[in-house]
Motif scaffolding. Structure first.
Motif, PDB file in Angstrom:
ATOM      1  N   ARG A  97      57.092  50.077  43.461  1.00 24.36           N
ATOM      2  CA  ARG A  97      56.710  48.661  43.531  1.00 24.36           C
ATOM      3  C   ARG A  97      55.681  48.353  42.457  1.00 24.36           C
ATOM      4  O   ARG A  97      55.069  49.262  41.890  1.00 24.36           O
ATOM      5  CB  ARG A  97      56.157  48.329  44.919  1.00 24.36           C
ATOM      6  CG  ARG A  97      54.898  49.095  45.267  1.00 24.36           C
ATOM      7  CD  ARG A  97      54.130  48.419  46.390  1.00 24.36           C
ATOM      8  NE  ARG A  97      52.989  49.184  46.849  1.00 24.36           N
ATOM      9  CZ  ARG A  97      51.825  49.286  46.211  1.00 24.36           C
ATOM     10  NH1 ARG A  97      51.649  48.718  45.037  1.00 24.36           N
ATOM     11  NH2 ARG A  97      50.832  49.989  46.723  1.00 24.36           N
ATOM     12  N   HIS A 136      43.990  46.057  36.240  1.00 25.60           N
ATOM     13  CA  HIS A 136      44.138  44.645  35.884  1.00 25.60           C
ATOM     14  C   HIS A 136      45.036  44.518  34.655  1.00 25.60           C
ATOM     15  O   HIS A 136      44.724  45.058  33.605  1.00 25.60           O
ATOM     16  CB  HIS A 136      42.775  44.004  35.619  1.00 25.60           C
ATOM     17  CG  HIS A 136      41.923  43.918  36.841  1.00 25.60           C
ATOM     18  ND1 HIS A 136      41.030  44.902  37.205  1.00 25.60           N
ATOM     19  CD2 HIS A 136      41.861  42.983  37.814  1.00 25.60           C
ATOM     20  CE1 HIS A 136      40.442  44.570  38.337  1.00 25.60           C
ATOM     21  NE2 HIS A 136      40.931  43.416  38.736  1.00 25.60           N
ATOM     22  N   GLU A 185      44.702  46.080  44.684  1.00 27.25           N
ATOM     23  CA  GLU A 185      44.312  46.881  45.855  1.00 27.25           C
ATOM     24  C   GLU A 185      44.576  48.371  45.653  1.00 27.25           C
ATOM     25  O   GLU A 185      43.977  49.210  46.322  1.00 27.25           O
ATOM     26  CB  GLU A 185      45.050  46.411  47.116  1.00 27.25           C
ATOM     27  CG  GLU A 185      44.634  45.025  47.607  1.00 27.25           C
ATOM     28  CD  GLU A 185      45.198  43.899  46.744  1.00 27.25           C
ATOM     29  OE1 GLU A 185      44.449  42.922  46.504  1.00 27.25           O
ATOM     30  OE2 GLU A 185      46.345  44.010  46.287  1.00 27.25           O
ATOM     31  N   ASP A 186      45.470  48.705  44.731  1.00 25.58           N
ATOM     32  CA  ASP A 186      45.796  50.110  44.487  1.00 25.58           C
ATOM     33  C   ASP A 186      44.625  50.885  43.879  1.00 25.58           C
ATOM     34  O   ASP A 186      44.664  52.110  43.804  1.00 25.58           O
ATOM     35  CB  ASP A 186      47.033  50.240  43.591  1.00 25.58           C
ATOM     36  CG  ASP A 186      48.297  49.792  44.302  1.00 25.58           C
ATOM     37  OD1 ASP A 186      48.368  49.939  45.535  1.00 25.58           O
ATOM     38  OD2 ASP A 186      49.221  49.303  43.626  1.00 25.58           O
ATOM     39  N   SER A 208      60.848  45.962  43.324  1.00 26.34           N
ATOM     40  CA  SER A 208      60.537  47.007  44.307  1.00 26.34           C
ATOM     41  C   SER A 208      61.830  47.634  44.793  1.00 26.34           C
ATOM     42  O   SER A 208      62.838  46.951  44.921  1.00 26.34           O
ATOM     43  CB  SER A 208      59.795  46.419  45.510  1.00 26.34           C
ATOM     44  OG  SER A 208      58.615  45.780  45.098  1.00 26.34           O
ATOM     45  N   THR A 240      49.210  46.839  42.229  1.00 27.94           N
ATOM     46  CA  THR A 240      48.360  45.719  42.621  1.00 27.94           C
ATOM     47  C   THR A 240      46.889  46.120  42.484  1.00 27.94           C
ATOM     48  O   THR A 240      46.572  47.309  42.395  1.00 27.94           O
ATOM     49  CB  THR A 240      48.609  45.301  44.084  1.00 27.94           C
ATOM     50  OG1 THR A 240      48.192  46.381  44.938  1.00 27.94           O
ATOM     51  CG2 THR A 240      50.075  44.996  44.335  1.00 27.94           C
TER      52      THR A 240
END
Length: 180
Positions: free
Chosen positions: A19, A62, A24-25, A5, A22
């Motif tokens: 970064r 993923h 969550e993105d 990052s 993830t």
């Protein structure tokens, strides 16, 4: 040594956080993809598509961190996803294939350049010997950037209208020189 990052400033003066991508993105993707033209989707995925379906987003989100890396550029001011670069290792683990996608209205702002350099530095730190990609011949902006980054481009022997671009990582100077 690679840094996963880092905070950077674009040539346009925008503050951006690079970064790892993830899970969550996934929530940032719909807004991001709304700013990607059908033409840019075709240049990235090599197939006509009006939009990216949820299954593909799921697949993009993923990835196995042992065999791939994916980085996002996030606008510090708004928290919006500006671009994403991915690198998937080849089966033998010596090189990897990259792909990159940006908001279409941000081309030329230096975000692609920063994402590519970030990916390259981390690929070198991981010990990969080369990174490569396929770029449609008409994608002159991408081919120019690859040239400036030191990639070698040749015509793909199997696919018309496609260039294979390769960057031998052992040709790169030390990271400090390459990415201040």
């Amino acid at each position: 040594m690679g840094m996963l990052s880092r905070h950077v400033t674009t040539i346009a003066g925008d503050k951006v956080f690079l970064r790892p991508l993830t899970v969550e993105d996934a929530t940032l993707y719909p807004d991001f993809l709304a700013d990607v033209t059908a033409e840019d989707l075709r240049l990235r995925f090599f197939a006509p598509m009006r939009q990216v379906n949820p299954d593909l987003i799921d697949k993009l989100i993923h990835y196995d961190p042992k065999r791939a890396m994916a980085f996002v550029a996030i606008d510090d001011a708004t928290g919006k996803l500006l671009g994403v670069v991915r690198l998937h290792d080849d089966a033998d683990g010596t090189s990897g294939e990259f792909a990159i996608l940006l908001r279409s209205n941000l081309k030329g702002h230096g975000i692609g350049w920063l994402l590519m350099k970030h990916m390259i530095v981390n690929a070198k730190a991981k010990g990969l010997r080369a990174v490569r990609g396929q770029v449609m011949t008409e994608n002159s902006t991408m081919l120019q950037m690859c040239g400036e980054l030191g990639f070698h481009a040749i015509d793909d022997p199997l696919e018309r209208g496609v260039k294979d671009v390769t960057l031998p990582l052992d040709e790169l100077p030390a990271e400090a020189v390459y990415f201040p």
